[in-house]
Design a protein around this motif. Structure first.
Motif, PDB file in Angstrom:
ATOM      1  N   LYS A  10      37.378  50.524  39.627  1.00  0.00           N
ATOM      2  CA  LYS A  10      38.499  50.390  40.546  1.00  0.00           C
ATOM      3  C   LYS A  10      39.576  49.512  39.927  1.00  0.00           C
ATOM      4  CE  LYS A  10      39.034  49.710  45.477  1.00  0.00           C
ATOM      5  NZ  LYS A  10      38.360  49.297  46.695  1.00  0.00           N
ATOM      6  N   ASP A  11      40.811  49.912  40.089  1.00  0.00           N
ATOM      7  CA  ASP A  11      41.939  49.145  39.576  1.00  0.00           C
ATOM      8  C   ASP A  11      41.971  47.785  40.273  1.00  0.00           C
ATOM      9  OD1 ASP A  11      44.701  48.078  39.484  1.00  0.00           O
ATOM     10  OD2 ASP A  11      45.113  49.955  38.435  1.00  0.00           O
ATOM     11  N   SER A  13      44.278  45.908  41.137  1.00  0.00           N
ATOM     12  CA  SER A  13      45.296  45.782  42.178  1.00  0.00           C
ATOM     13  C   SER A  13      44.841  46.396  43.504  1.00  0.00           C
ATOM     14  CB  SER A  13      46.605  46.426  41.723  1.00  0.00           C
ATOM     15  OG  SER A  13      46.429  47.815  41.512  1.00  0.00           O
ATOM     16  N   ASP A  14      43.777  47.205  43.472  1.00  0.00           N
ATOM     17  CA  ASP A  14      43.232  47.815  44.685  1.00  0.00           C
ATOM     18  C   ASP A  14      42.059  47.030  45.268  1.00  0.00           C
ATOM     19  OD1 ASP A  14      45.048  49.908  44.522  1.00  0.00           O
ATOM     20  OD2 ASP A  14      43.695  51.153  43.327  1.00  0.00           O
ATOM     21  N   TRP A  15      41.650  45.935  44.642  1.00  0.00           N
ATOM     22  CA  TRP A  15      40.520  45.153  45.128  1.00  0.00           C
ATOM     23  C   TRP A  15      40.861  44.531  46.475  1.00  0.00           C
ATOM     24  CZ3 TRP A  15      39.146  41.667  40.341  1.00  0.00           C
ATOM     25  CH2 TRP A  15      38.650  42.473  39.315  1.00  0.00           C
ATOM     26  N   VAL A  16      39.893  44.500  47.374  1.00  0.00           N
ATOM     27  CA  VAL A  16      40.071  43.845  48.668  1.00  0.00           C
ATOM     28  C   VAL A  16      40.296  42.353  48.470  1.00  0.00           C
ATOM     29  CG1 VAL A  16      38.931  43.276  50.846  1.00  0.00           C
ATOM     30  CG2 VAL A  16      38.703  45.571  49.892  1.00  0.00           C
ATOM     31  N   ALA A  42      42.677  39.553  40.644  1.00  0.00           N
ATOM     32  CA  ALA A  42      43.175  40.786  40.030  1.00  0.00           C
ATOM     33  C   ALA A  42      43.994  40.488  38.782  1.00  0.00           C
ATOM     34  CB  ALA A  42      44.003  41.574  41.043  1.00  0.00           C
TER      35      ALA A  42
END
Length: 89
Positions: free
Chosen positions: A32-33, A35-38, A70
């Motif tokens: 997962k990128d 920048s998309d991490w919760v 991130a």
């Protein structure tokens, strides 16, 4: 569910979802990128800080100490690629 029930599942054609080195995990890029991490906006972890400090020193770079998880991950990946010669630029 115990391992003893696995033959029953196979005999009936049902499959269990698995994680690790089998199944879909071997197909495609599932990473997962950052920048998309919760939790990507959380402050970097102490482990990230320590590793990033080492990589930045080796590269002769200075980075801000208030990076997010991130941002730290992206810098770590960039510096590792740069160090191994696999980065672009």
């Amino acid at each position: 569910m115990s391992d003893a029930t696995m033959p029953e599942l196979r005999a009936t054609g049902q499959e269990r979802e698995t994680i690790g080195a089998t199944g879909d995990a071997q197909q495609g890029n599932l990473q997962k990128d950052p920048s998309d991490w919760v939790s990507g906006d959380d402050p970097m972890t102490e482990a990230q800080r320590s590793y990033l400090d080492t990589l930045a020193r080796q590269a002769g770079e200075e980075l801000p100490a208030d990076l997010t998880k991130a941002e730290a991950s992206e810098h770590i990946e960039r510096l590792r690629d740069q160090q191994s010669g696999t980065g672009s630029a």
